[in-house]
Structure formats: structure tokens, C-alpha cells
Enzyme design. Structure first.
Site, short mmCIF file in Angstrom:
data_model
loop_
_atom_site.label_atom_id
_atom_site.label_comp_id
_atom_site.label_asym_id
_atom_site.label_seq_id
_atom_site.Cartn_x
_atom_site.Cartn_y
_atom_site.Cartn_z
N GLU A 47 -18.91 -63.42 -7.69
CA GLU A 47 -19.71 -62.98 -8.83
C GLU A 47 -21.12 -62.68 -8.36
O GLU A 47 -21.68 -63.38 -7.52
CB GLU A 47 -19.74 -64.09 -9.90
CG GLU A 47 -20.55 -63.72 -11.12
CD GLU A 47 -20.56 -64.80 -12.21
OE1 GLU A 47 -20.79 -64.45 -13.37
OE2 GLU A 47 -20.34 -65.99 -11.88
N LYS A 116 -17.53 -58.87 -18.13
CA LYS A 116 -17.32 -60.26 -18.54
C LYS A 116 -17.35 -60.38 -20.07
O LYS A 116 -18.32 -59.95 -20.71
CB LYS A 116 -18.43 -61.11 -17.91
CG LYS A 116 -18.30 -62.62 -18.09
CD LYS A 116 -19.45 -63.27 -17.33
CE LYS A 116 -19.32 -64.76 -17.18
NZ LYS A 116 -20.39 -65.30 -16.33
N CYS A 157 -15.86 -65.90 -13.88
CA CYS A 157 -16.48 -67.21 -14.02
C CYS A 157 -16.15 -67.93 -15.33
O CYS A 157 -15.08 -68.50 -15.47
CB CYS A 157 -18.00 -67.06 -13.83
SG CYS A 157 -18.84 -68.62 -13.46
#
Length: 280
Positions: A47, A116, A157
Site C-alpha cells: 500500500e 479502497k 488494508c
């Protein structure tokens, strides 16, 4: 090492990230070449691989897609003839910023772009407070891509905490889920491996996470420990905290055997419950 038609090598690049974007991209590309030379067919970066992680950095380091960083990823994927999961970068589009993962195929074409969807807004008193939503906007779509080996689903994440995302990807035929991620020194030791093993066992899939290397001088200290977990919940490979490449041979025959032995997908009670996708 010759791998069978059901097996392929995955590499996770645990990159040390500096404040100099061009340096991060150059080092990432050289580690990608090293991974490909070791037989990796799918390679993932961590990331926020081209920028320090933090709300104050996202606007400064953000770029368009396609842009300078993703152009380099496209070129190195083609040069090495691999599937490259480009970790994530801060993306600017129409005045908004996103935490975005790009995927390039062996011919250098952009195969997938994932923004995301669950932003990292947490407050653990005395430990960590972080609000991605101060500068980032959430994505609103799923993203998978196909390889000759299997279909792959993408998350970033904090997305890993949401079991529904992994379930949707599994329903869509994914056998490998890849989450570039940067957990921290509070959530890392508590939940990083646990969440990966949970997603893997729940869905009988391989789960891989690519973290930045730990830098104790950084404003946000990443946990490290990039990991690969098999559908039985076993940790196949796990990094320490330093810059390194993690390799794992992904055996899809093993996945099929596990699904046959414990046939949860045939046993789900769709008359009682469902996880459904509300938009593609």
C-alpha cells in the site's frame, strides 16, 4: 523450479518507502525484476508504495492514472512478462483523492483499478488516531482480474476487516485475495495475521498481504510482516520488518481438495441468509 499447471509463484515486495517518490518507484521496479527472475508470475507491491503514508502526504504525492508512477509499473510488468499488482498510490481524479491499486498484465495493459472502499478512520485512545477521510474519498466498486492461474480479488488494508468483501470476491470465483496494506504497531500485532487467516478459512481461498517495510522514523510506522495464508489457514510465508521479497508457491489443487473435504459452499443456507452485491 518447474511448477505444475495448478501451481504458480507469488511474490510480495515489502518495500522501504522514502519521502522521494522517484526513488521509491525506481527501487520498486528493481525488486519487481528480482522477483520475476526468481520465477514469480504474480507480484504485488505494498500500500502507498510511492509515497509516505499519511493524510498530509496524500495531496502532495497524488497523481493521475495513468501517470508517472503507473507508467513505470506498466513498463516493468511488460518487461518482466508478469501480472503486477501495483500496491496502491494516492490518485487524483476530478478534484478528489483516492487510495488506488492498479494491476498490469504481462503485455503492460491496465487490467484493473481498485479504489479502497473502506476508509481507515479509527480512534484507539492513547494508541492511534487516524482519519483517511480527511483527505481521501472512498471508491465504490469491486475489482477482480483474471490470470491463466486463477481469478484474483483486490482489497486495500482496512478492507480486510470487512468479511463481506472477501465473500463477494469468492462468490465471483476468486481463489486468491490480495490486500496491499499498512497496519500499524497497535493493530498489527493484534489483528494483521488473524484477519488474513480468518478471510482465508471463511472463504477457502489464498490470502496475501503486502506491507511496506517498517521505518521507525516515519510519522506512521507500518507493521511489516507481509504474509501469505493458504485456504486451510496456514501461514505459508511471512516477512519480518525489513525490506524483503516474500515468495510463496500457490497450489490451486490444494484449494480444490480443501473445498471438497469441507464443502461449505454447498452447505450454505441461502434460504436463511445471503451476502449480496448491490452494484457491480
Amino acid at each position: 523450479m518447474a511448477l505444475s499447471e495448478f501451481t504458480f509463484r507469488l511474490a510480495l515486495i515489502q518495500l522501504h518507502i522514502s519521502s522521494i517518490k522517484s526513488e521509491n518507484v525506481t527501487r520498486a521496479c528493481s525488486l519487481i525484476r528480482e522477483a520475476a527472475a526468481q520465477g514469480a508470475k504474480i507480484v504485488s507491491l505494498p500500500e502507498c508504495f510511492n509515497s509516505p503514508y499519511g493524510v498530509k502526504y496524500f495531496p502532495e504525492y497524488a497523481e493521475k492514472i495513468p501517470g508517472e508512477s503507473t507508467q513505470k509499473l506498466s513498463e516493468v510488468a511488460k518487461e518482466c512478462s508478469i501480472y503486477l499488482i501495483g500496491g496502491s498510490i494516492p490518485e487524483e481524479d476530478a478534484g478528489k483523492l483516492y487510495n488506488t491499486c492498479t494491476v498490469f498484465g504481462p503485455d503492460g495493459t491496465l487490467l484493473a483499478k481498485y479504489r479502497k472502499i473502506h476508509l481507515f478512520d479509527i480512534d484507539v485512545p492513547g494508541k492511534i488516531t487516524f482519519q483517511e477521510s480527511k483527505t481521501l474519498s472512498p471508491g465504490d466498486s469491486f475489482s477482480t482480474f483474471d490470470t491463466p492461474y486463477c481469478r484474483v480479488g483486490l482489497g486495500i488494508c482496512y478492507d480486510m476487516r470487512f468479511a463481506e468483501l472477501a465473500q463477494i470476491y469468492t462468490q465471483r470465483g476468486c481463489q486468491l485475495l490480495v490486500y496491499p496494506g499498512a497496519f500499524n504497531l497497535t493493530t498489527g500485532p493484534a489483528h494483521w495475521e488473524l484477519l488474513q487467516r480468518g478471510r482465508a478459512v471463511d472463504n477457502q481461498v489464498y490470502v496475501a498481504t503486502a506491507s511496506p517495510a517498517r521505518d521507525d522514523e516515519a510519522s506512521y510506522v507500518a507493521w511489516g510482516h507481509s504474509t501469505v495464508v493458504n485456504p486451510w489457514g496456514e501461514v505459508l510465508a511471512k516477512a519480518g520488518t525489513e525490506e524483503t521479497i516474500v515468495y510463496s508457491d500457490i497450489d490451486l489443487k490444494k484449494l480444490a481438495e480443501i473445498r471438497q473435504q469441507i464443502p461449505i459452499f454447498r452447505q450454505k443456507r441461502s434460504d436463511l441468509y445471503a451476502v449480496e452485491m448491490k452494484k457491480p
